[in-house]
Motif scaffolding. Structure first.
Motif, short mmCIF file in Angstrom:
data_model
loop_
_atom_site.label_atom_id
_atom_site.label_comp_id
_atom_site.label_asym_id
_atom_site.label_seq_id
_atom_site.Cartn_x
_atom_site.Cartn_y
_atom_site.Cartn_z
N SER A 226 17.22 -13.48 -14.35
CA SER A 226 18.04 -12.43 -14.94
C SER A 226 19.67 -12.46 -14.60
CB SER A 226 17.87 -11.44 -13.67
OG SER A 226 17.93 -11.86 -12.38
N TYR B 203 11.52 -9.67 -16.23
CA TYR B 203 11.57 -11.12 -16.18
C TYR B 203 10.33 -11.72 -15.33
CZ TYR B 203 16.62 -10.17 -17.11
OH TYR B 203 17.75 -9.41 -17.75
N GLY C 114 17.89 -11.95 -21.20
CA GLY C 114 18.10 -10.45 -20.91
C GLY C 114 19.08 -9.94 -21.67
#
Length: 248
Positions: free
Chosen positions: A141, A236, A217
């Motif tokens: 992330s 994720y 992301g």
């Protein structure tokens, strides 16, 4: 982190750069599925606003950083920077290892530019910006990690903070390396400020869809924005984050 944690902030501007998509029209077509980025050639982003001598030293990740972040600030304008990357200058590093094995030595300049915080250092030096900067080596992330770090700087009194995610996949010439590869090299820059326009919070993790966006992301954020979404979840491998636009 508590499930009821909600981080609110404003995004004063954002900009993306990649080796496959170079215009808003191309990003929009990609987001809607009308354009397959895998079929497009890899072309490094232009950074013609930098002097030629300085451009020549920039690796691909550095070019992506400048191409994404530079348009958000006026010439001479300063701002703290939070830079997050999963792999950093991974292809420069692999090239250094190959050279070391072949020649038993490496270029000191190339080695210096391969370390993870070199990208933030190049930004600071080439722009003459002595503001605080942070380089994060992140896992999945990266986007949310950068935003959380930027929010800490805002809470400490910064008026604005650049949160930038930069990643380039390991080149195909290293097929045996067990490395997860992003679809294409890309960077996303967000200019964050205090406010209540956006909300970011942890979300319930869905194991069935956890690997859909890998560690990129930032690409999913761009897909959602160009599609007009105001609320979505980035899933994720081991966590999930919910994005909400509260004020259009």
């Amino acid at each position: 982190m508590s499930a009821d944690f909600h981080l609110r902030f404003s995004i004063q501007g954002w900009h993306a750069a990649s080796t496959r998509l170079h215009t808003g029209e191309e990003w929009s077509a990609w987001a809607s599925g009308r354009l397959n980025a895998a079929e497009l050639p890899d072309t490094p982003p232009k950074v013609d606003f930098l002097p030629a001598m300085q451009r020549r030293r920039l690796g691909l990740s550095a070019r992506l950083l400048f191409a994404a972040a530079h348009p958000l600030l006026a010439e001479g304008e300063t701002c703290p920077l939070v830079l997050a990357s999963h792999d950093g200058e991974i292809n420069r590093s692999f090239g250094l290892w190959t050279t070391l094995l072949r020649d038993n030595e490496v270029s000191p300049t190339s080695f210096g530019l391969s370390v993870h915080n070199a990208l933030a250092g190049q930004w600071s030096m080439l722009r003459g910006d002595m503001s605080e900067n942070t380089a994060l080596s992140v896992r999945q992330s990266g986007l949310e990690t950068a935003v959380l770090e930027a929010a800490g700087l805002l809470a400490d009194g910064a008026e604005r903070v650049l949160a930038v995610v930069v990643d380039e996949p390991l080149q195909a010439q290293y097929p045996a390396a067990p490395a997860e590869r992003a679809p294409f090299a890309h960077a996303l820059a967000l200019l964050l400020a205090p406010g209540g326009e956006w909300e970011l919070s942890p979300a319930a993790h869905d194991g069935e869809n956890a690997a859909d966006i890998g560690y990129w992301g930032a690409l999913e954020w761009l897909r959602q924005r160009f599609s007009g979404s105001r609320e979505w979840v980035n899933q994720y491998a081991d966590e999930a984050w919910q994005w909400r636009q509260l004020i259009p």
